[in-house]
Design an enzyme around this catalytic site. Structure first.
Site, PDB file in Angstrom:
ATOM      1  N   ASP A   1      40.928  -6.170  66.059  1.00  0.00           N
ATOM      2  CA  ASP A   1      40.305  -7.347  65.452  1.00  0.00           C
ATOM      3  C   ASP A   1      39.056  -6.966  64.660  1.00  0.00           C
ATOM      4  O   ASP A   1      38.762  -7.563  63.621  1.00  0.00           O
ATOM      5  CB  ASP A   1      39.957  -8.382  66.519  1.00  0.00           C
ATOM      6  CG  ASP A   1      41.189  -9.128  67.020  1.00  0.00           C
ATOM      7  OD1 ASP A   1      42.303  -8.829  66.536  1.00  0.00           O
ATOM      8  OD2 ASP A   1      41.051 -10.007  67.884  1.00  0.00           O
TER       9      ASP A   1
ATOM     10  N   HIS B   1      45.484 -10.375  70.615  1.00  0.00           N
ATOM     11  CA  HIS B   1      44.094 -10.025  70.342  1.00  0.00           C
ATOM     12  C   HIS B   1      43.783  -8.650  70.930  1.00  0.00           C
ATOM     13  O   HIS B   1      44.280  -8.284  71.998  1.00  0.00           O
ATOM     14  CB  HIS B   1      43.159 -11.061  70.962  1.00  0.00           C
ATOM     15  CG  HIS B   1      43.154 -12.363  70.246  1.00  0.00           C
ATOM     16  ND1 HIS B   1      42.007 -12.929  69.719  1.00  0.00           N
ATOM     17  CD2 HIS B   1      44.147 -13.221  69.944  1.00  0.00           C
ATOM     18  CE1 HIS B   1      42.306 -14.077  69.148  1.00  0.00           C
ATOM     19  NE2 HIS B   1      43.605 -14.279  69.278  1.00  0.00           N
TER      20      HIS B   1
ATOM     21  N   ASP C   1      33.789  -6.792  68.163  1.00  0.00           N
ATOM     22  CA  ASP C   1      34.562  -7.812  68.865  1.00  0.00           C
ATOM     23  C   ASP C   1      34.684  -7.405  70.333  1.00  0.00           C
ATOM     24  O   ASP C   1      34.602  -6.212  70.669  1.00  0.00           O
ATOM     25  CB  ASP C   1      35.962  -7.956  68.252  1.00  0.00           C
ATOM     26  CG  ASP C   1      36.739  -9.107  68.872  1.00  0.00           C
ATOM     27  OD1 ASP C   1      36.206 -10.233  68.901  1.00  0.00           O
ATOM     28  OD2 ASP C   1      37.874  -8.891  69.333  1.00  0.00           O
TER      29      ASP C   1
ATOM     30  N   GLU D   1      45.190 -17.167  81.591  1.00  0.00           N
ATOM     31  CA  GLU D   1      45.116 -17.633  80.201  1.00  0.00           C
ATOM     32  C   GLU D   1      44.551 -16.558  79.285  1.00  0.00           C
ATOM     33  O   GLU D   1      44.971 -16.425  78.134  1.00  0.00           O
ATOM     34  CB  GLU D   1      44.258 -18.900  80.110  1.00  0.00           C
ATOM     35  CG  GLU D   1      44.843 -20.126  80.788  1.00  0.00           C
ATOM     36  CD  GLU D   1      44.558 -20.157  82.290  1.00  0.00           C
ATOM     37  OE1 GLU D   1      43.981 -19.169  82.829  1.00  0.00           O
ATOM     38  OE2 GLU D   1      44.931 -21.163  82.926  1.00  0.00           O
TER      39      GLU D   1
ATOM     40  N   GLU E   1      36.816  -8.455  74.212  1.00  0.00           N
ATOM     41  CA  GLU E   1      37.776  -9.230  74.985  1.00  0.00           C
ATOM     42  C   GLU E   1      37.178  -9.407  76.370  1.00  0.00           C
ATOM     43  O   GLU E   1      36.411  -8.553  76.852  1.00  0.00           O
ATOM     44  CB  GLU E   1      39.133  -8.531  75.055  1.00  0.00           C
ATOM     45  CG  GLU E   1      39.794  -8.292  73.714  1.00  0.00           C
ATOM     46  CD  GLU E   1      40.084  -9.559  72.926  1.00  0.00           C
ATOM     47  OE1 GLU E   1      40.158 -10.653  73.544  1.00  0.00           O
ATOM     48  OE2 GLU E   1      40.229  -9.468  71.693  1.00  0.00           O
TER      49      GLU E   1
ATOM     50  N   HIS F   1      45.105 -11.607  75.202  1.00  0.00           N
ATOM     51  CA  HIS F   1      44.895 -10.203  74.833  1.00  0.00           C
ATOM     52  C   HIS F   1      45.853  -9.216  75.502  1.00  0.00           C
ATOM     53  O   HIS F   1      45.918  -8.055  75.096  1.00  0.00           O
ATOM     54  CB  HIS F   1      43.448  -9.774  75.101  1.00  0.00           C
ATOM     55  CG  HIS F   1      42.930 -10.107  76.469  1.00  0.00           C
ATOM     56  ND1 HIS F   1      43.499  -9.653  77.629  1.00  0.00           N
ATOM     57  CD2 HIS F   1      41.850 -10.855  76.851  1.00  0.00           C
ATOM     58  CE1 HIS F   1      42.815 -10.086  78.665  1.00  0.00           C
ATOM     59  NE2 HIS F   1      41.816 -10.833  78.230  1.00  0.00           N
TER      60      HIS F   1
END
Length: 237
Positions: free
Chosen positions: A160, A155, A9, A54, A11, A59
């Site tokens: 994750d 997140h 994963d 945003e 970010e 995260h």
């Protein structure tokens, strides 16, 4: 031959690498033959640009936190070597792979696209096929498969990936449907030869669902009704 999978994963600073957005965190969990090895990969990255508000709301990673972190070109070769040849297990793979390809191409040093040196398995696509018409984000899958995600207040790439590892193993190792009339050719041959059919030792444990107190009471009342009408209920003997 060992089957090596990397549950991955990322970010990012925003949602589209074509708009100049960058990866700021990579989290990977290694599975070999469906077993956790502990050989994980985790890094925060200085994106050399600001993170959209945003994205920070999602995260919680700030520009200040990333200021002293390595840039992508500092970790690119280590990351490439770590994932090379593995099957990547990613939820909504197009998003993460798109960012990875963008980062490698920025280096202009001959790195191929991800799909050329890794297989990619998209668990979102898999979930949609298994559960059409239902929510299939990571939180919904955790609820569906009884995976504890209580620590996931925001997140995070490594967290994750750890949660997705459990979800993926539950999705692929549990019993999806029961068909007593269906046997594989190998099972039929084994039964004819009197051999024992063994389940894979690394299969994920099946979830046990217990009846609630209300369901138990309803069951008792139903049995009492059967006994009243038939004078004897075999389940109460």
């Amino acid at each position: 031959m060992d089957h090596r999978q990397i549950v991955l994963d990322t970010e990012t600073t925003g949602i589209d690498p074509k708009l100049g957005h960058r990866i700021i965190e990579i989290g990977c969990v290694e599975l070999i033959n469906r077993r956790f090895t502990g050989n994980n990969f985790h890094v925060y990255i200085n994106p050399e640009r600001d993170i959209e508000d945003e994205a920070i709301d999602v995260h919680g990673i700030t520009n200040q936190f990333l200021r002293d972190k390595p840039k992508f070109h500092h970790i690119a070769q280590e990351f490439f070597d770590y994932i090379q040849g593995a099957e990547l297990v990613i939820h909504n793979a197009a998003f993460d792979v798109g960012f990875m390809d963008s980062e490698f191409q920025r280096l202009r040093t001959g790195y191929p696209k991800t799909a050329q040196f890794c297989q990619v398995l998209d668990t979102l696509k898999m979930a949609r096929e298994l559960h059409p018409g239902q929510k299939n984000n990571l939180d919904a899958l955790c609820r569906r498969y009884n995976i504890d995600n209580g620590k996931r207040t925001m997140h995070g790439a490594l967290l994750d990936s750890e949660i997705l590892s459990d979800v993926y193993l539950a999705m692929t190792g549990g019993q999806v449907s029961l068909n007593l009339n269906t046997q594989t050719v190998g099972e039929e041959n084994a039964q004819k030869q009197g051999e024992i059919i063994r389940l894979n030792s690394d299969r994920a444990p099946l979830n046990i669902v217990y009846a609630t107190a209300d369901e138990n009471q309803a069951h008792i009342e139903r049995l009492a009704l059967v006994e009243k009408k038939s004078s004897q209920c075999l389940w109460l003997v």
